[in-house]
Design an enzyme around this catalytic site. Structure first.
Site, PDB file in Angstrom:
ATOM      1  N   ASP A 209     -35.820  36.145  43.608  1.00 37.12           N
ATOM      2  CA  ASP A 209     -36.068  37.078  44.713  1.00 37.12           C
ATOM      3  C   ASP A 209     -36.924  36.371  45.753  1.00 37.12           C
ATOM      4  OD1 ASP A 209     -36.293  39.465  46.240  1.00 37.12           O
ATOM      5  OD2 ASP A 209     -36.404  40.689  44.433  1.00 37.12           O
ATOM      6  N   HIS A 255     -24.907  45.727  49.053  1.00 33.76           N
ATOM      7  CA  HIS A 255     -24.831  46.752  50.101  1.00 33.76           C
ATOM      8  C   HIS A 255     -25.829  46.518  51.242  1.00 33.76           C
ATOM      9  CE1 HIS A 255     -28.055  49.778  48.381  1.00 33.76           C
ATOM     10  NE2 HIS A 255     -28.530  48.567  48.562  1.00 33.76           N
TER      11      HIS A 255
END
Length: 346
Positions: A209, A255
């Site tokens: 991340d 998304h």
């Protein structure tokens, strides 16, 4: 073509104008829930009911005004009142801090001023197709998340949201043959990799991340008692991802991006994974028609905050994966609104 019958989602004997006014009241209810979460009311009631005066003293609030707040919450099933004393209900239990599947952190995150401000500017995004967040704050949402405190709050919120999704992933997908799993996040939490490694004692895991998200997730990893099987790696998934994974998990990641950047991310995963590796996308798949579906509202969240992100249909996911050199092998529905899209190299 015959139009699909509209879903009014209201009792048949309720006049439409009354139903509309009830829908408008959802804004008020959301703010009531946020106030209760901020004040920690549910935690104060964990050991049993308390009078409004006791609650006001514990929260340093004005008792008559707090009573009006609590009475309104009780009217929608959040807390219960008996003679000016309040207790938990099944809904209110999930506003406690430490209960399993607590939503308090998520409520506090989505109740922040910036979140309400972008929704107040929905008309801007609808007119321009651009994120209201950038319009209001002069930077992208992901740049905003680089602040360590913002990343910490986001990680806590994402943990409460993704914990159930992670449990659903494990319940619906067999990881028993996998040695190394790479969990790719975008300012997410460590919930998924922790759940995987706790369930599979011989598995190695990588949490990948952005740097501030890795820093925010580190305490959870350290307290999870998974030894040295979890490796935390900071970076940008649009540049590259860690190599040699048996499976790459993208939970609520794709998304966030437009098609070009989503394909770039997927290609990075394809290049990094072992030859027979699996790609697992966990997302809401947009259904056709007028049926209520939470993904339709989350889709607007993406419109308001992310650079071209949107919720995709099954056909759109298949097209996206094909463009990145993958083929879909199966789509697994879960007990949540999310589905697991499994893909392999084409």
């Amino acid at each position: 073509m015959t139009a699909t019958k509209p879903n009014t989602n209201m009792p048949p004997d309720l006049p439409p104008q009354v139903a509309m006014m009830q829908m408008l009241g959802g804004l008020r209810v959301a703010r009531l829930i946020y106030a209760a979460a901020e004040l920690g009311i549910a935690d104060l009631l964990a050991d049993g009911s308390k009078s409004i005066d006791e609650l006001a003293q514990a929260t340093d609030t004005h008792a008559p005004s707090l009573y009006r707040l609590m009475r309104s919450l009780a009217s929608v099933g959040i807390f219960a009142e008996y003679e000016r004393c309040f207790s938990l209900t099944p809904l209110a239990e999930f506003l406690q801090s430490d209960t399993p599947d607590s939503v308090r952190a998520a409520v506090k995150f989505f109740g922040q001023d910036w979140h309400w401000n972008v929704w107040e500017n929905l008309h801007y995004s609808v007119k321009t197709g651009k994120p209201a967040f950038e319009h209001l704050y002069g930077q992208g949402l992901f740049e905003y998340y680089q602040d360590p405190e913002v990343a910490r709050v986001s990680s806590e919120s994402k943990a409460s949201i993704s914990q159930r999704a992670a449990q659903s992933l494990l319940a619906n997908y067999d990881f028993s043959s996998m040695h190394k799993v790479v969990d790719i996040g975008i300012y997410a939490s460590a919930s998924t990799i922790i759940a995987l490694l706790q369930a599979h004692p011989t598995m190695q895991g990588v949490l990948f991340d952005f740097p501030s998200a890795i820093a925010a997730a580190t305490p959870a990893i350290e307290s999870a008692q998974i030894g040295d099987r979890a490796r935390l790696v900071a970076g940008n998934c649009l540049d590259s991802v860690p190599s040699d994974g048996d499976a790459y998990i993208l939970m609520f990641v794709v998304h966030n991006w437009d098609d070009d950047r989503a394909v770039k991310l997927l290609k990075n995963c394809r290049e990094a994974m072992i030859a027979d590796g699996k790609l697992l996308i966990v997302e809401m798949i947009m259904p056709p028609g007028n049926a209520p579906f939470v993904g339709k509202l989350i889709d607007l969240e993406s419109l308001l905050t992310t650079p071209g992100g949107y919720e995709r249909s099954e056909a759109q996911y298949r097209s996206l994966l094909e463009a990145a050199g993958f083929k879909v092998t199966r789509i697994i529905p879960t007990q949540t609104a999310n589905s697991i899209i499994e893909a392999v190299r084409a």
